[in-house]
Design a protein around this motif. Sequence first.
Motif, mmCIF file in Angstrom:
data_model
loop_
_atom_site.group_PDB
_atom_site.id
_atom_site.type_symbol
_atom_site.label_atom_id
_atom_site.label_comp_id
_atom_site.label_asym_id
_atom_site.label_seq_id
_atom_site.Cartn_x
_atom_site.Cartn_y
_atom_site.Cartn_z
ATOM 1 N N LEU A 1 0.821 -1.204 0.000
ATOM 2 C CA LEU A 1 0.000 0.000 0.000
ATOM 3 C C LEU A 1 0.859 1.261 0.000
ATOM 4 O O LEU A 1 0.541 2.252 -0.662
ATOM 5 C CB LEU A 1 -0.934 0.000 1.212
ATOM 6 N N GLN A 2 1.940 1.217 0.741
ATOM 7 C CA GLN A 2 2.820 2.383 0.807
ATOM 8 C C GLN A 2 3.583 2.597 -0.497
ATOM 9 O O GLN A 2 4.122 3.686 -0.718
ATOM 10 C CB GLN A 2 3.783 2.237 1.977
ATOM 11 N N ALA A 3 3.598 1.581 -1.359
ATOM 12 C CA ALA A 3 4.241 1.712 -2.667
ATOM 13 C C ALA A 3 3.274 2.214 -3.738
ATOM 14 O O ALA A 3 3.636 2.295 -4.912
ATOM 15 C CB ALA A 3 4.830 0.371 -3.096
ATOM 16 N N SER A 4 2.049 2.566 -3.336
ATOM 17 C CA SER A 4 1.051 3.036 -4.292
ATOM 18 C C SER A 4 1.520 4.313 -4.987
ATOM 19 O O SER A 4 2.176 5.169 -4.364
ATOM 20 C CB SER A 4 -0.281 3.313 -3.595
ATOM 21 N N THR A 5 1.157 4.431 -6.258
ATOM 22 C CA THR A 5 1.516 5.640 -6.999
ATOM 23 C C THR A 5 0.725 6.848 -6.514
ATOM 24 O O THR A 5 1.159 7.985 -6.684
ATOM 25 C CB THR A 5 1.277 5.439 -8.507
ATOM 26 N N ASP A 6 -0.446 6.609 -5.932
ATOM 27 C CA ASP A 6 -1.221 7.688 -5.310
ATOM 28 C C ASP A 6 -0.992 7.600 -3.809
ATOM 29 O O ASP A 6 -1.440 6.654 -3.161
ATOM 30 C CB ASP A 6 -2.711 7.544 -5.642
ATOM 31 N N VAL A 7 -0.298 8.559 -3.265
ATOM 32 C CA VAL A 7 0.101 8.498 -1.854
ATOM 33 C C VAL A 7 -0.781 9.359 -0.964
ATOM 34 O O VAL A 7 -0.484 9.519 0.231
ATOM 35 C CB VAL A 7 1.579 8.919 -1.687
ATOM 36 N N ASP A 8 -1.858 9.903 -1.510
ATOM 37 C CA ASP A 8 -2.737 10.758 -0.714
ATOM 38 C C ASP A 8 -3.688 9.893 0.106
ATOM 39 O O ASP A 8 -4.891 9.889 -0.089
ATOM 40 C CB ASP A 8 -3.517 11.702 -1.625
#
Length: 311
Positions: A27-34
Amino acid sequence: MRLGPRVATIVVNYRHHNDTVRCLNSLQASTDVDQQLIVVDNTEPEFARADLADLLDPAVRTISAGGNIGFAAGCNLGINAALTTHAEFVWLVNPDAVVDPSTLSHLLATADEHPDAGVIGCRILDDGKPPRILFNGGVIEGKGSTLHADAGKFDHDVADSSVREVDYVTGACLLVRRHVIRQIGLIPEEYFLYYEETDFCLHAQRAGWRTIMAPHTRIWHYKRSTGKLPTPYYIYYMCRNRVHFSQRFFSAAFDEIEAELSPFIEGWGRRIAIHAPHLTGSFEKLVQIALADGRDGRLGRRDDISDFTFI
């Protein structure tokens, strides 16, 4: 101007801390970090081998449920915390899942394109090489029979280019708008386990919201519950909760529900007869208890289910 993160992502941990750490890393590697990551720990104190918070990034908010309060109740602890952040969306993700980095971005893009969609789901795969589909949208038939579209097919064999409306989305990956929760309430807790997200999706649809699948989204579900024999809690809650769900949404008579449940019950009964024939009697007794509890309206957690051992 938003007052908090656009998405509050909730993971409910139960005993297997390593799964949750792997899930959070993806999850922390998601391209959307918001997003604000929230972990609710449903592990009973006697089974906790480590403090989950010590294993996670300090930015992850952890909440202890104090024990196994059920999937929906665990999610609701996280949702209530999420609502205080003013997040626009709540994203439920199973702890034994690994998320593709682009999935959240695709989910949000789909939500933006379809503002009348209250619940958005994604394609769920197993960890095979090549992977097969576990879930590609939920279908409800008859008086409440549920099935997963395209289950068992290879991922690369099934087209994935457009938004599709579905009957329900599984709680293993479910994005829901804050406005939906404010309108219809939290996930129903009386089921304890299974059918709660299906109930939630139908409730949202009755309130005027669509349930859709977002294209180009993937999570891999490393399910621990698979095997030759079922767990007692799986058989009990699936049978009992199916009765409650079918009566609630389809006003189904008990004999209709029992008839539609027969393939499920008989299928598992055959497996037990093959792999553990000495446990057939226990299985049949458990099914009878589950159906009787469903008919009598007994809901919530039932602790003595662990007394049945056929795994």
